[in-house]
Write a protein that holds these residues in place. Structure first.
Motif, PDB file in Angstrom:
ATOM      1  N   LEU A  10     -14.568  -2.952 -18.154  1.00  0.00           N
ATOM      2  CA  LEU A  10     -14.032  -2.711 -15.558  1.00  0.00           C
ATOM      3  C   LEU A  10     -15.480  -3.453 -15.036  1.00  0.00           C
ATOM      4  CD1 LEU A  10     -13.238   0.882 -16.392  1.00  0.00           C
ATOM      5  CD2 LEU A  10     -12.391  -0.556 -14.888  1.00  0.00           C
TER       6      LEU A  10
ATOM      7  N   ALA B  88     -11.010  -7.331  -6.554  1.00  0.00           N
ATOM      8  CA  ALA B  88     -10.751  -7.298  -4.985  1.00  0.00           C
ATOM      9  C   ALA B  88     -10.696  -8.248  -4.620  1.00  0.00           C
ATOM     10  CB  ALA B  88     -12.106  -6.045  -4.730  1.00  0.00           C
ATOM     11  N   THR B  89      -9.800  -8.835  -3.591  1.00  0.00           N
ATOM     12  CA  THR B  89     -10.078  -9.505  -2.494  1.00  0.00           C
ATOM     13  C   THR B  89      -9.618  -9.276  -1.726  1.00  0.00           C
ATOM     14  OG1 THR B  89      -7.989 -10.623  -2.797  1.00  0.00           O
ATOM     15  CG2 THR B  89      -9.670 -10.862  -4.606  1.00  0.00           C
ATOM     16  N   PRO B  90     -10.402  -9.957  -0.233  1.00  0.00           N
ATOM     17  CA  PRO B  90      -9.561  -9.167   0.487  1.00  0.00           C
ATOM     18  C   PRO B  90      -7.955  -9.546   0.815  1.00  0.00           C
ATOM     19  CG  PRO B  90     -11.800 -11.303   1.594  1.00  0.00           C
ATOM     20  CD  PRO B  90     -10.900 -11.043  -0.293  1.00  0.00           C
TER      21      PRO B  90
ATOM     22  N   LEU C 145     -17.010  -7.801   3.315  1.00  0.00           N
ATOM     23  CA  LEU C 145     -16.130  -7.469   1.228  1.00  0.00           C
ATOM     24  C   LEU C 145     -16.843  -8.095   0.023  1.00  0.00           C
ATOM     25  CD1 LEU C 145     -12.824  -8.915   3.175  1.00  0.00           C
ATOM     26  CD2 LEU C 145     -13.153  -7.012   1.794  1.00  0.00           C
TER      27      LEU C 145
ATOM     28  N   LEU D 247      -1.804  -4.886  -5.268  1.00  0.00           N
ATOM     29  CA  LEU D 247      -1.846  -4.298  -4.127  1.00  0.00           C
ATOM     30  C   LEU D 247      -2.072  -5.070  -3.278  1.00  0.00           C
ATOM     31  CD1 LEU D 247      -1.139  -1.496  -3.377  1.00  0.00           C
ATOM     32  CD2 LEU D 247      -3.590  -0.980  -3.654  1.00  0.00           C
ATOM     33  N   VAL D 248      -0.916  -4.948  -1.840  1.00  0.00           N
ATOM     34  CA  VAL D 248      -0.743  -5.972  -1.049  1.00  0.00           C
ATOM     35  C   VAL D 248      -1.490  -4.916   0.177  1.00  0.00           C
ATOM     36  CG1 VAL D 248       0.175  -7.463   0.500  1.00  0.00           C
ATOM     37  CG2 VAL D 248       0.580  -7.073  -2.249  1.00  0.00           C
ATOM     38  N   PRO D 249      -2.312  -4.978   1.157  1.00  0.00           N
ATOM     39  CA  PRO D 249      -3.362  -3.949   2.345  1.00  0.00           C
ATOM     40  C   PRO D 249      -1.761  -4.309   3.364  1.00  0.00           C
ATOM     41  CG  PRO D 249      -4.177  -5.653   1.842  1.00  0.00           C
ATOM     42  CD  PRO D 249      -3.364  -5.906   1.627  1.00  0.00           C
ATOM     43  N   THR D 250      -0.913  -4.164   2.941  1.00  0.00           N
ATOM     44  CA  THR D 250      -0.012  -3.454   4.167  1.00  0.00           C
ATOM     45  C   THR D 250       1.185  -2.602   4.094  1.00  0.00           C
ATOM     46  OG1 THR D 250       2.047  -5.381   5.428  1.00  0.00           O
ATOM     47  CG2 THR D 250       1.682  -5.466   2.666  1.00  0.00           C
TER      48      THR D 250
ATOM     49  N   ARG E  78       5.768 -10.723   2.527  1.00  0.00           N
ATOM     50  CA  ARG E  78       4.348 -10.692   2.577  1.00  0.00           C
ATOM     51  C   ARG E  78       3.537  -9.686   1.247  1.00  0.00           C
ATOM     52  NH1 ARG E  78       3.949  -6.005   6.454  1.00  0.00           N
ATOM     53  NH2 ARG E  78       5.998  -5.901   6.624  1.00  0.00           N
TER      54      ARG E  78
ATOM     55  N   ILE F  18      -0.711  -4.615 -11.429  1.00  0.00           N
ATOM     56  CA  ILE F  18      -0.080  -4.204  -9.432  1.00  0.00           C
ATOM     57  C   ILE F  18      -0.851  -4.971  -8.650  1.00  0.00           C
ATOM     58  CG2 ILE F  18      -0.111  -2.117  -8.059  1.00  0.00           C
ATOM     59  CD1 ILE F  18       0.879   0.257 -10.251  1.00  0.00           C
TER      60      ILE F  18
ATOM     61  N   LEU G 108       0.806  -1.054  10.443  1.00  0.00           N
ATOM     62  CA  LEU G 108      -0.597  -0.598  10.187  1.00  0.00           C
ATOM     63  C   LEU G 108      -1.349  -0.357  11.813  1.00  0.00           C
ATOM     64  CD1 LEU G 108      -1.876  -1.690   7.046  1.00  0.00           C
ATOM     65  CD2 LEU G 108      -2.057   1.192   7.345  1.00  0.00           C
TER      66      LEU G 108
ATOM     67  N   THR H 222     -10.401  -3.148 -12.262  1.00  0.00           N
ATOM     68  CA  THR H 222      -9.985  -3.488 -11.116  1.00  0.00           C
ATOM     69  C   THR H 222     -11.125  -5.412 -10.172  1.00  0.00           C
ATOM     70  OG1 THR H 222      -9.597  -1.679 -10.497  1.00  0.00           O
ATOM     71  CG2 THR H 222      -9.738  -3.450  -8.550  1.00  0.00           C
TER      72      THR H 222
ATOM     73  N   LEU I 184      -5.541  -4.381 -10.032  1.00  0.00           N
ATOM     74  CA  LEU I 184      -5.040  -3.149 -11.256  1.00  0.00           C
ATOM     75  C   LEU I 184      -4.801  -3.173 -12.202  1.00  0.00           C
ATOM     76  CD1 LEU I 184      -4.404  -0.572  -7.870  1.00  0.00           C
ATOM     77  CD2 LEU I 184      -6.891  -1.196  -8.725  1.00  0.00           C
TER      78      LEU I 184
ATOM     79  N   TYR J 268      -9.833   0.300   5.546  1.00  0.00           N
ATOM     80  CA  TYR J 268      -9.247  -0.175   6.351  1.00  0.00           C
ATOM     81  C   TYR J 268      -9.433  -0.065   7.592  1.00  0.00           C
ATOM     82  CZ  TYR J 268      -5.498  -1.042   3.095  1.00  0.00           C
ATOM     83  OH  TYR J 268      -5.213  -1.388   2.045  1.00  0.00           O
TER      84      TYR J 268
ATOM     85  N   THR K 200     -13.670  -3.187  -0.604  1.00  0.00           N
ATOM     86  CA  THR K 200     -13.010  -2.731  -1.570  1.00  0.00           C
ATOM     87  C   THR K 200     -14.239  -1.848  -2.790  1.00  0.00           C
ATOM     88  OG1 THR K 200     -11.100  -3.362  -1.627  1.00  0.00           O
ATOM     89  CG2 THR K 200     -11.496  -2.063  -3.278  1.00  0.00           C
TER      90      THR K 200
ATOM     91  N   LEU L 196       0.968  -0.903  -0.045  1.00  0.00           N
ATOM     92  CA  LEU L 196       0.451   0.360   0.021  1.00  0.00           C
ATOM     93  C   LEU L 196       1.300   1.492   0.072  1.00  0.00           C
ATOM     94  CD1 LEU L 196      -2.824   0.435   0.236  1.00  0.00           C
ATOM     95  CD2 LEU L 196      -2.768   1.148   2.603  1.00  0.00           C
TER      96      LEU L 196
ATOM     97  N   THR M 231      -5.460  -6.600  -3.613  1.00  0.00           N
ATOM     98  CA  THR M 231      -6.372  -5.822  -5.160  1.00  0.00           C
ATOM     99  C   THR M 231      -5.627  -5.565  -6.336  1.00  0.00           C
ATOM    100  OG1 THR M 231      -6.972  -4.187  -3.247  1.00  0.00           O
ATOM    101  CG2 THR M 231      -7.819  -3.817  -5.260  1.00  0.00           C
TER     102      THR M 231
END
Lengths: 222, 222
Positions: A222, A202-204, B222, A173-176, A33, A171, B192, A200, A209, B211, B200, A12, A207
């Motif tokens: 989209l 989206a998963t938990p 989700l 995008l990892v939520p960390t 990670r 991309i 975080l 896009t 992109l 978040y 999302t 992120l 993401t």
């Protein structure tokens, strides 16, 4: 003409590798990670000769990113080994053992000339000292009708992005946060060279992109 | 206890304001591109006393972010004016004119003491020199049962994130590059503080990444 397709996992806070990358820790501190979302997937496991695994929305993205690829371009740092001239006595043969997961020609950007390397399973590594344009031309020639994968790392990706040569960019995008390391989107100014967000997923855990030039990616929804 | 909820728009390369912010260009060069997704929305227009506008997936996110807010905390830079001590002869009263869009008490973090400012429409600005904890306590008291909005800018958000005081963070990720400016996620290390991606919402113009701490946000799906 075949497309140049970048796929890369990013935190992120914008990092594609953690700090203190080394031969023993190629992803840098915390860098693993970035890939936790992909390791459980059947698509990733089968690429590495393993059975089973999850099939979910991310799996479809990974399968799509692997489909129709005929050659790969990567930076020296992603191929790995100590920086500088190659060790002639004990040449580095990559991170992936005797049978890497590419199964097609790979072109490695480097400042240090070296003969091509042939490994099992259709994996060949050609070392290109003439820059990104030459590496891309060689890869396109090798790929034929198929596309070329731009595997990273950050500096190789930045060079191709800066030159406007990337046709697709996925991309993950990892939520960390990694806090430091190598950023993907640095030194590019404010110019994406026409790449627009076209999809896009989206998963938990991640993401996805997908960026492309709209005129060239009319099949994307989209 | 009421939650502290950060909402902020960020470019793909991590900037929440462009370079060269000034009184005449408060978002910095290119910074207005971060907000292009929100301006056409009915939810944004009504907040600014305008009729009409679009109702889409982003509108729901904006409405949710505005709901149940009883007070706002913001940094001095977001309130604006020249840096340093306030001009006593011609005191800066914010970017928003005589009737700002908050309609509740706002607490401004600053190093320079100043009497409270009362504007129309229930807008009051209290200037807090005792730091982020005090500002949050005052805002929570003013908000009562409702939540507190953390409006930015980058440095104020970073201070609250670093201290682990943010309960929810909605990042509106805009598919554009700014190249330079102020980053949101800098100086936070890799922590975080328990905030996880809980929702999302994907649109072509913006990706809303919410978040929260899972235990406190059980109603999110989700």
């Amino acid at each position: 003409m075949s497309k140049l397709r970048l796929k890369i996992s990013m935190s992120l806070d914008g990092f594609v590798a953690g700090p203190d990358q080394s031969v023993s820790n190629p992803l840098g501190i915390g860098g693993e990670r970035l890939h936790e979302w992909v390791v459980p997937l059947a698509a990733w496991r089968s690429m590495h000769g393993l059975e089973g695994g999850e099939v979910n929305e991310s799996a479809k993205v990974v399968e799509e990113s692997q489909a129709n690829i005929g050659a790969t371009v990567m930076g020296r740092n992603m191929f790995g080994g100590h920086p500088g001239p190659w060790d002639a006595k004990k040449p580095w043969t990559g991170w992936w053992g005797a049978d890497p997961p590419f199964h097609h020609p790979v072109f490695v950007l480097t400042h240090h000339a070296r003969p091509p390397l042939e490994l099992e399973g259709g994996n060949s590594f050609t070392f290109v000292t003439e820059g990104i344009q030459t590496a891309l031309e060689l890869a396109r020639h090798a790929a034929g009708e198929k596309d070329v994968s731009l595997a990273g790392g950050a500096k190789a990706a930045q060079q191709y992005l800066s030159a406007g040569l990337v046709d697709e960019m996925e991309i993950n995008l990892v939520p960390t946060l990694l806090g430091s390391g190598e950023r993907l989107l640095e030194g590019l100014g404010d110019d994406l060279h026409g790449l627009e967000l076209v999809r896009t997923v989206a998963t938990p855990r991640v993401t996805h992109l997908k960026y492309a030039r709209r005129g060239k990616a009319s099949s994307d929804k989209l």
